[in-house]
Motif scaffolding. Structure first.
Motif, PDB file in Angstrom:
ATOM      1  N   TRP A  94       0.832  -1.201   0.000  1.00  0.00           N
ATOM      2  CA  TRP A  94       0.000   0.000   0.000  1.00  0.00           C
ATOM      3  C   TRP A  94       0.870   1.256   0.000  1.00  0.00           C
ATOM      4  O   TRP A  94       2.058   1.215   0.325  1.00  0.00           O
ATOM      5  CB  TRP A  94      -0.954   0.016   1.184  1.00  0.00           C
ATOM      6  CG  TRP A  94      -0.324   0.196   2.544  1.00  0.00           C
ATOM      7  CD1 TRP A  94      -0.193   1.349   3.249  1.00  0.00           C
ATOM      8  CD2 TRP A  94       0.238  -0.840   3.377  1.00  0.00           C
ATOM      9  NE1 TRP A  94       0.406   1.117   4.464  1.00  0.00           N
ATOM     10  CE2 TRP A  94       0.675  -0.216   4.569  1.00  0.00           C
ATOM     11  CE3 TRP A  94       0.404  -2.221   3.245  1.00  0.00           C
ATOM     12  CZ2 TRP A  94       1.279  -0.939   5.612  1.00  0.00           C
ATOM     13  CZ3 TRP A  94       1.003  -2.940   4.278  1.00  0.00           C
ATOM     14  CH2 TRP A  94       1.430  -2.290   5.437  1.00  0.00           C
ATOM     15  N   THR A  95       0.243   2.354  -0.393  1.00  0.00           N
ATOM     16  CA  THR A  95       0.859   3.671  -0.307  1.00  0.00           C
ATOM     17  C   THR A  95       0.051   4.480   0.693  1.00  0.00           C
ATOM     18  O   THR A  95      -1.162   4.623   0.551  1.00  0.00           O
ATOM     19  CB  THR A  95       0.862   4.380  -1.672  1.00  0.00           C
ATOM     20  OG1 THR A  95       1.631   3.591  -2.602  1.00  0.00           O
ATOM     21  CG2 THR A  95       1.483   5.766  -1.576  1.00  0.00           C
ATOM     22  N   ASP A  96       0.707   4.989   1.737  1.00  0.00           N
ATOM     23  CA  ASP A  96      -0.034   5.686   2.790  1.00  0.00           C
ATOM     24  C   ASP A  96      -0.368   7.116   2.381  1.00  0.00           C
ATOM     25  O   ASP A  96      -0.039   7.567   1.275  1.00  0.00           O
ATOM     26  CB  ASP A  96       0.693   5.610   4.133  1.00  0.00           C
ATOM     27  CG  ASP A  96       2.036   6.346   4.141  1.00  0.00           C
ATOM     28  OD1 ASP A  96       2.215   7.294   3.354  1.00  0.00           O
ATOM     29  OD2 ASP A  96       2.905   5.977   4.958  1.00  0.00           O
ATOM     30  N   LYS A  97      -0.992   7.854   3.250  1.00  0.00           N
ATOM     31  CA  LYS A  97      -1.546   9.173   2.911  1.00  0.00           C
ATOM     32  C   LYS A  97      -0.485  10.215   2.571  1.00  0.00           C
ATOM     33  O   LYS A  97      -0.783  11.212   1.914  1.00  0.00           O
ATOM     34  CB  LYS A  97      -2.455   9.684   4.029  1.00  0.00           C
ATOM     35  CG  LYS A  97      -1.749   9.987   5.326  1.00  0.00           C
ATOM     36  CD  LYS A  97      -2.713  10.462   6.403  1.00  0.00           C
ATOM     37  CE  LYS A  97      -3.279  11.821   6.089  1.00  0.00           C
ATOM     38  NZ  LYS A  97      -4.133  12.342   7.180  1.00  0.00           N
ATOM     39  N   ASN A 100       4.441   7.293   1.406  1.00  0.00           N
ATOM     40  CA  ASN A 100       5.328   6.164   1.664  1.00  0.00           C
ATOM     41  C   ASN A 100       4.780   4.912   0.979  1.00  0.00           C
ATOM     42  O   ASN A 100       3.589   4.607   1.095  1.00  0.00           O
ATOM     43  CB  ASN A 100       5.420   5.876   3.169  1.00  0.00           C
ATOM     44  CG  ASN A 100       6.081   6.983   3.955  1.00  0.00           C
ATOM     45  OD1 ASN A 100       7.158   7.446   3.601  1.00  0.00           O
ATOM     46  ND2 ASN A 100       5.440   7.405   5.043  1.00  0.00           N
ATOM     47  N   SER A 178      10.410   5.491   1.375  1.00  0.00           N
ATOM     48  CA  SER A 178       9.867   6.591   2.176  1.00  0.00           C
ATOM     49  C   SER A 178       9.968   7.926   1.456  1.00  0.00           C
ATOM     50  O   SER A 178      10.780   8.114   0.553  1.00  0.00           O
ATOM     51  CB  SER A 178      10.597   6.673   3.526  1.00  0.00           C
ATOM     52  OG  SER A 178      11.977   6.910   3.309  1.00  0.00           O
ATOM     53  N   TYR A 192       5.124  10.502   9.791  1.00  0.00           N
ATOM     54  CA  TYR A 192       3.799   9.898   9.663  1.00  0.00           C
ATOM     55  C   TYR A 192       3.807   8.461  10.174  1.00  0.00           C
ATOM     56  O   TYR A 192       2.910   8.056  10.934  1.00  0.00           O
ATOM     57  CB  TYR A 192       3.325   9.925   8.208  1.00  0.00           C
ATOM     58  CG  TYR A 192       1.966   9.276   8.043  1.00  0.00           C
ATOM     59  CD1 TYR A 192       0.807   9.965   8.397  1.00  0.00           C
ATOM     60  CD2 TYR A 192       1.846   7.965   7.602  1.00  0.00           C
ATOM     61  CE1 TYR A 192      -0.437   9.360   8.301  1.00  0.00           C
ATOM     62  CE2 TYR A 192       0.605   7.355   7.495  1.00  0.00           C
ATOM     63  CZ  TYR A 192      -0.534   8.062   7.850  1.00  0.00           C
ATOM     64  OH  TYR A 192      -1.764   7.461   7.765  1.00  0.00           O
ATOM     65  N   ILE A 193       4.806   7.699   9.784  1.00  0.00           N
ATOM     66  CA  ILE A 193       4.857   6.295  10.199  1.00  0.00           C
ATOM     67  C   ILE A 193       4.914   6.165  11.719  1.00  0.00           C
ATOM     68  O   ILE A 193       4.203   5.349  12.314  1.00  0.00           O
ATOM     69  CB  ILE A 193       6.053   5.582   9.540  1.00  0.00           C
ATOM     70  CG1 ILE A 193       5.753   5.329   8.050  1.00  0.00           C
ATOM     71  CG2 ILE A 193       6.374   4.257  10.232  1.00  0.00           C
ATOM     72  CD1 ILE A 193       6.926   4.760   7.274  1.00  0.00           C
ATOM     73  N   SER A 197       0.589   6.794  11.936  1.00  0.00           N
ATOM     74  CA  SER A 197       0.088   5.602  11.238  1.00  0.00           C
ATOM     75  C   SER A 197      -0.567   4.587  12.165  1.00  0.00           C
ATOM     76  O   SER A 197      -1.387   3.780  11.728  1.00  0.00           O
ATOM     77  CB  SER A 197       1.230   4.917  10.479  1.00  0.00           C
ATOM     78  OG  SER A 197       2.124   4.273  11.372  1.00  0.00           O
TER      79      SER A 197
END
Length: 431
Positions: A94-97, A100, A178, A192-193, A197
């Motif tokens: 997945w690609t986060d908001k 990443n 990242s 964010y992570i 997250s």
């Protein structure tokens, strides 16, 4: 217990700052653990796969380099990296908001806590930069060819080798491209992570830097501001005497430089300050309506970082007040905009991840050298989460310049094997 020299390193974005030289011991149990792990049948098979896919790794390296990824615009490279992860084989992707790109390789134990390993997608170069890779003998030349695109290719090679060798880990492993490591990206991917997250991160390994042997177990903190000074503006002759933002800005630089120099010259660990950019104005014969500067402050100690920040803010406030009271017509106003905040932190050399990283480095015949840098590990280290930054291997130079170059002169892709060995030691090799 063998003694390993703890040096001060300077690679890529690692800075030659303030770690005392001392002897650091690698505990025998970690040396034995690494030796045993490296001799495991599946790990040896994975090492062979890494060697055999050297040309594929170079192809991936070139492909990713030629997709420009300026700060805050890493999307296209992220898509390409995501496709490579998918083809190499991950359990979920997945690609986060914030951008990443995250591949999950599930462990067998079902226990909580991810082991993460990353390389950053972004480069320092703006849109329009020619990133065509030029080959000159065994040398690859292009902006971003080393920092940090080679490390992204290393991750793909490592993942392929794990799957081909049917390696399973006890803990879940995250393989991450990242965003936001460079400059004004301000480590937004890691922030964010680790802050938003909700993922439970057990430990983190970043690949960013030069040759094997150089390890970072500490984060160099920084605070960055943009100071904007505004006035009415006018003609240099007809409106002479009107409050001038440039003049006020100059006073702020002078007061801050004097106070900050006195502070940093004192008996404290290394702390620095720099006015890096200045701008504003419309013409030589116009009183500007706006003037601005960007300031970078760094410190090993979080306390010193807070104190140099306080000196900057008080110097600006004092300068503006004094300038407005100097007899000028009207007044200037100012705004302070925080454009960067990277926390400091340091892990003890006794932390298992640091010990394993040193033992793995020694296994490949290199001498471990611990140091401090401004990298993705700043965030986990500042939170007390085990993290190290290791080199991408090979030789290179000209980082952050249009003349950046890279040579993969490391035998048998050993830096990729190093990343694999540290990851397996931390995540556990499942039987």
């Amino acid at each position: 217990m063998r003694k390993i020299y703890l040096g001060i390193l300077t690679i890529g974005l690692f800075f030659n700052l303030g770690l005392a030289q001392e002897d650091v011991a690698i505990e025998k149990k970690y040396t034995k653990e690494i030796d045993r792990l490296a001799k495991a049948k599946k790990v040896k098979a994975a090492f062979s796969y890494i060697e055999n896919q050297k040309n594929e790794t170079t192809e991936n390296h070139i492909t990713l380099t030629e997709i420009l990824a300026p700060p805050f615009k890493e999307d296209k490279r992220g898509v390409a990296f995501s496709k490579m992860l998918e083809e190499a084989g991950v359990d979920s992707l997945w690609t986060d908001k914030v951008g990443n790109v995250i591949g999950l390789r599930k462990g067998t134990s079902g226990t909580s806590g991810y082991v993460g390993i990353d390389a950053h997608l972004d480069v320092v170069f703006p849109e329009g930069t020619d990133v065509t890779v030029k080959k000159m003998g065994d040398t690859l030349k292009a902006p971003g060819i080393g920092d940090d695109t080679r490390a992204l290719a290393n991750l793909i090679s490592m993942l392929k080798a794990m799957n081909k060798a049917d390696i399973k880990t006890e803990k879940d492993v995250l393989i991450v491209g990242s965003v936001g490591e460079e400059g004004l990206g301000d480590l937004r991917g890691m922030k964010y992570i680790f802050n938003e997250s909700g993922m439970d991160i057990d430990s983190w390994i970043a690949i960013d830097g030069g040759s094997m042997g150089r390890l970072s177990n500490a984060g160099l903190g920084s605070k960055r501001y943009k100071l904007v000074v505004k006035g009415k503006g006018g003609h240099s002759w007809g409106a002479f005497g009107l409050a001038n933002p440039h003049h006020a800005l100059g006073k702020a630089i002078d007061l801050f430089s004097q106070s900050a120099w006195d502070y940093t010259s004192g008996d404290i660990s290394k702390t620095s300050f720099n006015v890096g950019r200045i701008g504003g104005g419309t013409s030589v014969n116009s009183i500007p309506f706006e003037s601005w500067m960007e300031v970078d402050m760094r410190a090993i100690s979080p306390k010193n970082l807070d104190e140099i920040e306080a000196i900057f803010k008080s110097s600006v406030e004092k300068a503006i007040k004094e300038y407005n009271a100097s007899g000028v017509a009207g007044e200037v106003t100012y705004e302070l905009i925080k454009i960067g905040d990277r926390p400091s932190g340091e892990l003890s050399a006794d932390v298992p991840l640091v010990q394993r990283s040193m033992a793995a480095t020694e296994y490949f015949g290199a001498t471990p050298s611990l140091g401090r840098g401004s990298t993705n590990i700043n965030i986990p280290v500042s939170k007390g989460i085990p993290a190290v930054c290791i080199g991408r291997g090979g030789s290179g130079g000209g980082a952050h310049s249009l003349h950046e170059w890279y040579i993969n002169d490391e035998p048998s892709e050993e830096s990729i094997k190093l990343a694999l060995l540290i990851t397996l030691a931390q995540a556990g090799l499942s039987k």
